[in-house]
Design a protein around this motif. Structure first.
Motif, PDB file in Angstrom:
ATOM      1  N   SER A 199      57.564  28.973 -26.814  1.00 23.13           N
ATOM      2  CA  SER A 199      56.582  30.119 -27.020  1.00 23.13           C
ATOM      3  C   SER A 199      56.838  30.671 -28.414  1.00 23.13           C
ATOM      4  O   SER A 199      57.809  30.827 -28.792  1.00 23.13           O
ATOM      5  CB  SER A 199      57.100  30.825 -25.708  1.00 23.13           C
ATOM      6  N   SER A 200      55.832  31.002 -28.881  1.00 19.86           N
ATOM      7  CA  SER A 200      55.647  31.574 -30.036  1.00 19.86           C
ATOM      8  C   SER A 200      54.379  32.329 -30.437  1.00 19.86           C
ATOM      9  O   SER A 200      53.338  31.459 -30.065  1.00 19.86           O
ATOM     10  CB  SER A 200      55.947  30.490 -31.298  1.00 19.86           C
ATOM     11  N   PRO A 201      54.417  33.514 -31.080  1.00 20.27           N
ATOM     12  CA  PRO A 201      53.102  34.128 -31.402  1.00 20.27           C
ATOM     13  C   PRO A 201      52.232  33.365 -32.827  1.00 20.27           C
ATOM     14  O   PRO A 201      53.068  32.856 -33.313  1.00 20.27           O
ATOM     15  CB  PRO A 201      53.523  35.568 -31.837  1.00 20.27           C
ATOM     16  N   TYR A 202      50.790  33.442 -32.346  1.00 12.98           N
ATOM     17  CA  TYR A 202      50.159  32.867 -33.499  1.00 12.98           C
ATOM     18  C   TYR A 202      48.983  33.996 -33.771  1.00 12.98           C
ATOM     19  O   TYR A 202      48.357  34.313 -32.788  1.00 12.98           O
ATOM     20  CB  TYR A 202      49.510  31.732 -32.802  1.00 12.98           C
ATOM     21  N   LEU A 203      49.044  34.400 -34.874  1.00  9.48           N
ATOM     22  CA  LEU A 203      48.236  35.704 -35.088  1.00  9.48           C
ATOM     23  C   LEU A 203      46.924  35.334 -36.169  1.00  9.48           C
ATOM     24  O   LEU A 203      47.336  34.817 -37.231  1.00  9.48           O
ATOM     25  CB  LEU A 203      48.829  37.003 -35.688  1.00  9.48           C
ATOM     26  N   VAL A 204      45.838  35.587 -35.532  1.00 13.95           N
ATOM     27  CA  VAL A 204      44.484  35.201 -36.818  1.00 13.95           C
ATOM     28  C   VAL A 204      44.012  36.628 -37.291  1.00 13.95           C
ATOM     29  O   VAL A 204      43.834  37.623 -36.521  1.00 13.95           O
ATOM     30  CB  VAL A 204      43.239  34.772 -35.776  1.00 13.95           C
ATOM     31  N   THR A 205      43.947  36.444 -38.689  1.00 13.96           N
ATOM     32  CA  THR A 205      43.406  37.718 -39.157  1.00 13.96           C
ATOM     33  C   THR A 205      42.217  37.285 -39.954  1.00 13.96           C
ATOM     34  O   THR A 205      41.762  36.016 -39.718  1.00 13.96           O
ATOM     35  CB  THR A 205      44.562  38.520 -40.015  1.00 13.96           C
ATOM     36  N   SER A 206      41.403  38.306 -40.423  1.00 16.79           N
ATOM     37  CA  SER A 206      40.191  38.047 -41.157  1.00 16.79           C
ATOM     38  C   SER A 206      39.798  39.308 -42.134  1.00 16.79           C
ATOM     39  O   SER A 206      40.658  40.453 -42.256  1.00 16.79           O
ATOM     40  CB  SER A 206      39.211  37.901 -39.936  1.00 16.79           C
ATOM     41  N   ASP A 207      38.926  38.896 -42.915  1.00 15.34           N
ATOM     42  CA  ASP A 207      38.662  40.000 -44.004  1.00 15.34           C
ATOM     43  C   ASP A 207      38.007  40.812 -43.407  1.00 15.34           C
ATOM     44  O   ASP A 207      38.507  42.230 -43.723  1.00 15.34           O
ATOM     45  CB  ASP A 207      37.511  39.291 -45.003  1.00 15.34           C
ATOM     46  N   GLU A 208      37.317  40.948 -42.183  1.00 16.92           N
ATOM     47  CA  GLU A 208      36.915  42.107 -41.534  1.00 16.92           C
ATOM     48  C   GLU A 208      37.865  42.820 -40.994  1.00 16.92           C
ATOM     49  O   GLU A 208      37.834  44.170 -41.276  1.00 16.92           O
ATOM     50  CB  GLU A 208      36.031  41.384 -40.436  1.00 16.92           C
TER      51      GLU A 208
END
Ligand code: CU
Length: 503
Positions: A199-208
């Motif tokens: 189990s491991s977090p996966y964070l998606v970020t964006s310019d917005e």
């Protein structure tokens, strides 16, 4: 099915909605939906097909003073290659030693060779490759929960990575900023593999998202919540479908930790990584948190959240402003629902409010704009059901069929939007509904309107006994075979899973 059970709450004067339920939390009591009542509803026997007996000599966990251990801050995973448009990570899935309880080393699994896993940070529009090397002696399959990915990279149950093997999962990150979660999805053994640490977090970020000015850096903190049954040797005890003994609450792999915070805003990326436990989270003095994100996107606008319901696999993106409390205050995260002794499962972690800190972060009134919910051209009804407590054999089904990996249960035409009404036909057992590939828009529930905090993009929705949830999903991203299932992992492993093929 509308019977509700009043529970004492530490706080007073709360009023909110949780899930689709108008969960009143006023004058010191909360009303919980059926199946979430204190200490009941989630436990039951099941048939002999699964390992069900808790070892008689497992004992009870070592003594520990709650809130005495520091919260581990999850480090960021470091890519081995970072080029234009691509980040490559290497993860070894290994059996590792960990001291969940200090002085009691034990053996667990870990992605990135660690019980306290690093966070994979991804960016919308950049591709991520995570090569997973299976150095355990069991088959594994890694699913990016909430990810919109090609079938071959979805962590298919039919294509496990065998011991000694490796596989490079390619994630396109062509989706909104969100809190996603890497976890095991191996056929029949995922419940145990996740429980033991895959189990491991996966964070998606964006310019917005970055332009919003939300709390960031050391003030953006992933909190991975789960429960565990810990034996007298400090090790994890896994018994299939046993929620009764999983009364140790872990945050980032540590029991009931404590975090020193400054008097300013923090952003918490909360993942319920439990196989079976529902959390109804709040702050000990009843002060509302601010929810800014649901499973797979930000909410359009922030929502005050005195309590937050998280069924297994659900995530909440929360902001707490600690400048509301004087230095020296302890603010606890509490959980309002069982099963288990509330002196254990009712406690999650402690924030100790420290010194002032500058804070130029903001929580804008407008966080994002979601696409309009499209009209549906196909309607389907899906039922989730399992044997009631005390009956054998234990059977868990979707549309009255146990999972068969060789069967396609639903065919979907590429490009269409479908409306699914998913019903929990169990009388006493809650479920939740998780679909791979397509995000859901929650229209309403048979018990009332969708709550404001489930109006973002969802991939997992709680469904209480006797309740139906109406959702729309658009299948215009990839063709192929994808599962949908109850994300109470032990239920899924017992057969509450089906497959759709987008053609
Ligand atoms: Cu279930």
């Amino acid at each position: 099915m509308n019977r509700r059970t009043a529970l004492r709450l530490a706080g007073a004067g709360l009023a909110t909605t949780v899930g689709g339920h108008q969960l009143a939390a006023r004058a010191g009591t909360a009303e919980l939906p059926p199946g979430l009542a204190l200490g009941r509803g989630l436990t039951h026997d099941h048939g002999p097909a699964m390992p069900t007996e808790r070892p008689a000599d497992a004992g009870t966990r070592p003594a520990l003073e709650k809130f005495s251990l520091p919260l581990p801050i999850l480090p960021d995973a470091v890519p081995v290659v970072s080029s234009r448009g691509l980040d490559v990570f290497e993860s070894r899935i290994r059996e590792v030693r960990a001291e969940i309880f200090p002085g009691h080393p034990t053996s667990v699994y870990g992605y990135f060779s660690s019980w306290v896993p690093p966070v994979v940070r991804a960016r919308r529009g950049r591709r991520t490759i995570v090569r997973q090397r299976n150095e355990t002696d069991v088959p594994v399959s890694v699913h990016l929960h909430g990810g919109v990915n090609r079938e071959v990279f979805d962590g298919r149950m039919s294509h496990p990575v065998l011991p000694g093997g490796s596989f490079a999962y390619v994630y396109d990150n062509d989706q909104p900023a969100s809190t996603l979660w890497l976890h095991d999805h191996t056929h029949h053994t995922d419940a145990e593999n996740v429980y033991r640490g895959m189990s491991s977090p996966y964070l998606v970020t964006s310019d917005e998202e970055e332009a919003l000015g939300l709390p960031s850096g050391e003030f953006e903190v992933p909190l991975v919540l789960r429960d565990a049954d810990v034996g007298s040797d400090g090790g994890l005890v896994f018994t299939m479908d046993d929620t009764e003994h999983r009364s140790t609450i872990l945050v980032n792999g540590t029991p009931w930790p404590r975090m020193e915070v400054r008097r300013r805003k923090y952003r918490f990326r909360v993942i319920n990584s439990s196989a079976m436990r529902f959390f109804v989270l709040g702050l000990s003095d009843g002060t509302p948190m601010t929810q800014i994100g649901a499973d797979a996107s930000l909410l359009e606008s922030p929502v005050p959240a005195p309590v937050v319901l998280l069924s297994p696999g659900e995530r909440a993106d929360l902001v707490v402003d600690f400048s509301q409390w004087p230095t020296g205050t302890d603010v606890d995260v509490v959980n309002y629902t069982g099963p288990g002794p509330m002196e254990d499962v009712g406690q999650v972690m402690r924030f100790s409010v420290g010194a002032d800190a500058s804070d130029d972060s903001v929580v804008p009134d407008r966080l994002t704009t979601l696409p309009a919910v499209p009209p549906a051209s196909v309607e389907r009804h899906v039922t989730m059901r399992m044997s009631e407590p005390g009956t054998t054999p234990m059977i868990a089904t979707i549309d009255d069929r146990s999972f068969d990996m060789s069967r396609v249960d639903t065919r979907v035409d590429f490009g269409t939007t479908e409306e699914w009404t998913v019903t929990n036909e169990s009388a006493t057992i809650p479920h939740n509904f998780h679909c791979h590939l397509a995000h859901m828009r929650v229209l309403d529930r048979s018990t009332g309107p969708a709550a404001p905090n489930e109006l973002g993009l969802k991939d997992t929705v709680a469904i209480f006994p006797g309740e139906s949830v109406r959702v729309r999903m658009t299948f215009d991203r990839h063709r192929g075979l994808y599962p949908y299932h109850c994300h109470m992992l032990d239920h899924g492993a017992m057969g509450m899973m089906a497959q759709l093929r987008v053609v």
